[in-house]
Design an enzyme around this catalytic site. Structure first.
Site, PDB file in Angstrom:
ATOM      1  CE  LYS A 150      -3.196  -3.023  -1.766  1.00  0.00           C
ATOM      2  NZ  LYS A 150      -3.267  -4.159  -0.934  1.00  0.00           N
ATOM      3  CG  ASP A 179     -10.575  -2.655  -1.252  1.00  0.00           C
ATOM      4  OD1 ASP A 179     -10.165  -3.754  -1.657  1.00  0.00           O
ATOM      5  OD2 ASP A 179     -10.644  -2.367  -0.054  1.00  0.00           O
ATOM      6  CG  HIS A 180      -8.045  -6.346  -5.755  1.00  0.00           C
ATOM      7  ND1 HIS A 180      -6.956  -5.865  -5.091  1.00  0.00           N
ATOM      8  CD2 HIS A 180      -8.074  -7.665  -5.508  1.00  0.00           C
ATOM      9  CE1 HIS A 180      -6.354  -6.854  -4.472  1.00  0.00           C
ATOM     10  NE2 HIS A 180      -7.010  -7.955  -4.701  1.00  0.00           N
ATOM     11  CG  HIS A 242      -7.829  -5.755   0.429  1.00  0.00           C
ATOM     12  ND1 HIS A 242      -8.258  -4.944  -0.583  1.00  0.00           N
ATOM     13  CD2 HIS A 242      -6.529  -6.034   0.156  1.00  0.00           C
ATOM     14  CE1 HIS A 242      -7.263  -4.742  -1.429  1.00  0.00           C
ATOM     15  NE2 HIS A 242      -6.209  -5.382  -1.000  1.00  0.00           N
TER      16      HIS A 242
HETATM   17  P1  NAP Z   1       5.432  -1.482 -10.879  1.00  0.00           P
HETATM   18  O1  NAP Z   1       5.513  -2.867 -11.413  1.00  0.00           O
HETATM   19  O2  NAP Z   1       6.569  -0.931 -10.117  1.00  0.00           O
HETATM   20  O3  NAP Z   1       5.122  -0.531 -12.140  1.00  0.00           O
HETATM   21  C1  NAP Z   1       5.215   0.861 -12.047  1.00  0.00           C
HETATM   22  C2  NAP Z   1       4.854   1.453 -13.395  1.00  0.00           C
HETATM   23  O4  NAP Z   1       4.933   2.864 -13.290  1.00  0.00           O
HETATM   24  C3  NAP Z   1       5.752   1.023 -14.510  1.00  0.00           C
HETATM   25  O5  NAP Z   1       4.954   0.752 -15.633  1.00  0.00           O
HETATM   26  C4  NAP Z   1       6.613   2.266 -14.756  1.00  0.00           C
HETATM   27  O6  NAP Z   1       6.941   2.349 -16.118  1.00  0.00           O
HETATM   28  C5  NAP Z   1       5.624   3.358 -14.432  1.00  0.00           C
HETATM   29  N1  NAP Z   1       6.250   4.629 -14.066  1.00  0.00           N
HETATM   30  C6  NAP Z   1       6.974   4.903 -12.955  1.00  0.00           C
HETATM   31  N2  NAP Z   1       7.364   6.188 -12.954  1.00  0.00           N
HETATM   32  C7  NAP Z   1       6.867   6.734 -14.090  1.00  0.00           C
HETATM   33  C8  NAP Z   1       6.927   8.024 -14.663  1.00  0.00           C
HETATM   34  N3  NAP Z   1       7.558   9.046 -14.075  1.00  0.00           N
HETATM   35  N4  NAP Z   1       6.318   8.232 -15.857  1.00  0.00           N
HETATM   36  C9  NAP Z   1       5.669   7.205 -16.472  1.00  0.00           C
HETATM   37  N5  NAP Z   1       5.570   5.973 -15.974  1.00  0.00           N
HETATM   38  C10 NAP Z   1       6.166   5.738 -14.803  1.00  0.00           C
HETATM   39  O7  NAP Z   1       4.137  -1.280  -9.968  1.00  0.00           O
HETATM   40  P2  NAP Z   1       2.836  -2.199  -9.895  1.00  0.00           P
HETATM   41  O8  NAP Z   1       3.117  -3.367  -9.021  1.00  0.00           O
HETATM   42  O9  NAP Z   1       2.315  -2.432 -11.279  1.00  0.00           O
HETATM   43  O10 NAP Z   1       1.832  -1.268  -9.067  1.00  0.00           O
HETATM   44  C11 NAP Z   1       1.223  -0.144  -9.627  1.00  0.00           C
HETATM   45  C12 NAP Z   1       0.250   0.447  -8.603  1.00  0.00           C
HETATM   46  O11 NAP Z   1      -0.739  -0.524  -8.296  1.00  0.00           O
HETATM   47  C13 NAP Z   1       0.878   0.830  -7.275  1.00  0.00           C
HETATM   48  O12 NAP Z   1       0.196   1.945  -6.747  1.00  0.00           O
HETATM   49  C14 NAP Z   1       0.598  -0.371  -6.380  1.00  0.00           C
HETATM   50  O13 NAP Z   1       0.549  -0.037  -5.022  1.00  0.00           O
HETATM   51  C15 NAP Z   1      -0.770  -0.776  -6.889  1.00  0.00           C
HETATM   52  N6  NAP Z   1      -1.082  -2.203  -6.682  1.00  0.00           N
HETATM   53  C16 NAP Z   1      -0.331  -3.165  -7.245  1.00  0.00           C
HETATM   54  C17 NAP Z   1      -0.645  -4.500  -7.051  1.00  0.00           C
HETATM   55  C18 NAP Z   1       0.135  -5.606  -7.698  1.00  0.00           C
HETATM   56  O14 NAP Z   1      -0.226  -6.773  -7.504  1.00  0.00           O
HETATM   57  N7  NAP Z   1       1.170  -5.317  -8.454  1.00  0.00           N
HETATM   58  C19 NAP Z   1      -1.735  -4.842  -6.249  1.00  0.00           C
HETATM   59  C20 NAP Z   1      -2.496  -3.829  -5.684  1.00  0.00           C
HETATM   60  C21 NAP Z   1      -2.164  -2.511  -5.921  1.00  0.00           C
HETATM   61  P3  NAP Z   1       8.478   2.366 -16.641  1.00  0.00           P
HETATM   62  O15 NAP Z   1       9.239   1.405 -15.798  1.00  0.00           O
HETATM   63  O16 NAP Z   1       8.337   1.959 -18.069  1.00  0.00           O
HETATM   64  O17 NAP Z   1       8.883   3.752 -16.452  1.00  0.00           O
END
Ligand code: NAP
Length: 496
Positions: A150, A179-180, A242
């Protein structure tokens, strides 16, 4: 289970660290991962495989449900983890992945399957989908799946556009929109509670139920996610997915089987029955809020507009409360009040079903002071229990009453440790190819449609009173008024 190659796009990101790798570790301990499997973390960062493994070990130690087993299982588990540096915009990366997939199949056989978990910013989803298709990485619908995190789209139009695009490239059964909340034991237990007990279903309707409340409250602020939150807000971040999914579990009709499409059809019926809000009515049905500066746990807390990567004039809401109606026979004129927000007074997600008051004619006047309607309160997280409130006679000579709670609890520490985390359940389902707990294209669109009028009105009319609540409160006063106008008040869990 077939040998499985799992690519985690965003393997260096927050979600992979805190949820995905720890969940896969727990599945491994429980023997739920296929015989041969390989997990490939993907990111742009240039890191060695050994460094990546060390980082993942640290994450498991910190976040896994059974982190105490890290030492025992890590060395075997970690042999299946690797890291690849890729830019997901670049064709070259997919060529290398296609070569990796070919090698995996040669080693483990033609029955092997491949999974792509898109744990990356949603803007990357279309380009990734096109490249996966172009490089024939998902050409076999039975053996290849993609998981979309999401938010799925930013509004109805963008979700439709993405669905149309994915529909042209893949089969619906390959697309897992996550949707976890649906992976949570307590959410799934709503189906058991409603449909495995003869007690509730006969009274689960407008004849006996007064109203329903859903609260998804967080005590934390937006923390370091300012840039994400600025393009989202509480309505998009929580209500569209959610909260509406929990509402569907409460309101859906009984399924005739637990087949994926049967459950999803029943939930879709609920979303499609949600009363459409006219723009001029939005203010009567929906309330927004934003936290200002204040105090949290004895420390000064920044307001939303002072958070990192947030516009100092931002009008993004960090709180939303909405009154929905499900316009069908079962729920005629029963209000469903939902609220969600950041920096609220307690961390609790709960569903409250309040029954109509029983007639009190026979009881003495004093009984009126403690007269309370029956309530069923379903604690989703972090408290996981179900409480049925009923009236009982207070011991003594007079007929005085008091409300008491009958509680079913998942409470003992041991049992809680046995509960799989939502991401474990969902990842296992992806590996096994079971889409029941995932959102179908039409469900996602129906959910966007339900909140679209609110988004539009809020987008056009800037709020006049932001910030309008302080950290540690239950949100803006208007949210109290939304429910008080109908003669009710928001339910919270009793403090222990
Ligand atoms: P994040 O910490 O910002 O991580 C983003 C990831 O994407 C990093 O591993 C980054 O790797 C990679 N990335 C970005 N651009 C890239 C590219 N061009 N090529 C390859 N890798 C790329 O984000 P996140 O919090 O983990 O969230 C990820 C997704 O899950 C999002 O859609 C978010 O809405 C969803 N989500 C997250 C959470 C949460 O609790 N975090 C909860 C629900 C949903 P590098 O930095 O190594 O490039």
């Amino acid at each position: 289970m077939a040998p499985t190659l799992i690519y985690i796009f965003g393997g260096t990101g927050d979600l992979a660290h805190r949820k995905l790798i720890p969940a896969l570790f727990n599945l491994y301990i429980d023997g739920y991962l296929p015989g041969p499997f390989t997990i490939v973390g993907v990111g742009r960062s240039k890191i060695e495989e050994s460094t990546y493994r060390a980082q993942m070990r640290k994450s498991i130690k910190e976040f896994a449900r059974r982190s105490e087993l890290t030492t025992k299982y890590w060395s075997k588990f970690s042999k299946n983890i690797t890291f690849q540096t890729h830019d997901l915009n670049s064709d070259k990366s997919y060529k290398e992945m296609a070569a990796g997939w070919k090698a995996f199949q040669e080693e483990h056989g033609k029955e092997s399957q491949i999974i792509f978990y898109l744990s990356v910013a949603p803007q990357l989803a279309p380009v990734i989908a096109k490249r996966l298709h172009g490089h024939r990485l998902c050409h076999d619908p039975k053996r290849s799946r993609m998981v979309f995190e999401k938010p799925f789209g930013h509004d109805l139009a963008s979700a439709q556009e993405l669905n149309v695009m994915l529909g042209k490239l893949f089969r619906e059964e390959q697309i897992y929109r996550i949707d976890h909340f649906l992976g949570k034991e307590t959410v799934q237990n709503i189906l058991a509670l409603r449909f495995a007990n003869a007690l509730f279903e006969p009274i689960w309707n407008a004849n006996y139920i007064d109203h329903v409340q859903i609260t998804a409250a967080e005590t934390v602020s937006i923390e370091s996610r300012g840039s994400y939150y600025e393009s989202s807000g509480a309505l998009r971040d929580m209500v569209q997915n959610h909260v509406l999914q929990m509402l569907c579990m409460v309101a859906m009709e009984a399924p005739i089987s637990f087949e994926a499409d049967e459950i999803r059809n029943k939930k879709l019926d609920v979303l499609q029955a949600l009363r459409h809000m006219r723009p001029e009515d939005v203010h009567r049905y929906a309330v927004r809020g934003q936290y200002g500066p204040g105090w949290s746990k004895g420390k000064k807390a920044a307001g939303y507009r002072q958070e990192k990567a947030v516009d100092p004039q931002s009008n993004v809401e960090t709180f939303a409360a909405v009154k929905f109606y499900v316009d069908n026979w079962r729920w005629k004129d029963v209000p469903f009040y939902v609220r969600t927000g950041k920096t609220l007074a307690a961390k609790e997600t709960l569903i409250t079903v309040q029954f109509r008051p029983a007639p009190d004619y026979a009881f003495p006047d004093e009984a009126a002071h403690t007269w309370r309607p029956n309530r069923l309160v379903i604690g989703i997280a972090p408290k996981m229990d179900i409480r049925l409130r009923f009236q009982a006679k207070q011991p003594g000579p007079s007929m005085t009453l008091r409300p008491v709670d009958m509680v079913f609890s998942y409470a003992s520490r041991d049992e809680e440790d046995c509960q799989p985390e939502a991401y474990e359940t969902l990842l296992q389902d992806v590996i096994e190819g079971n889409p029941t707990l995932f959102m179908r294209a039409d469900q996602v669109e129906a959910a966007w449609k339900a909140i679209q009028p609110i988004m539009e009105v809020w987008g056009h009319k800037p709020p006049v009173d932001f910030p309008n609540y302080t950290p540690g409160s239950w949100g803006p006063e208007d949210a109290e008024a939304l429910i008080a106008r109908d003669g009710f008040n928001w339910a919270t869990l009793p403090e222990v």
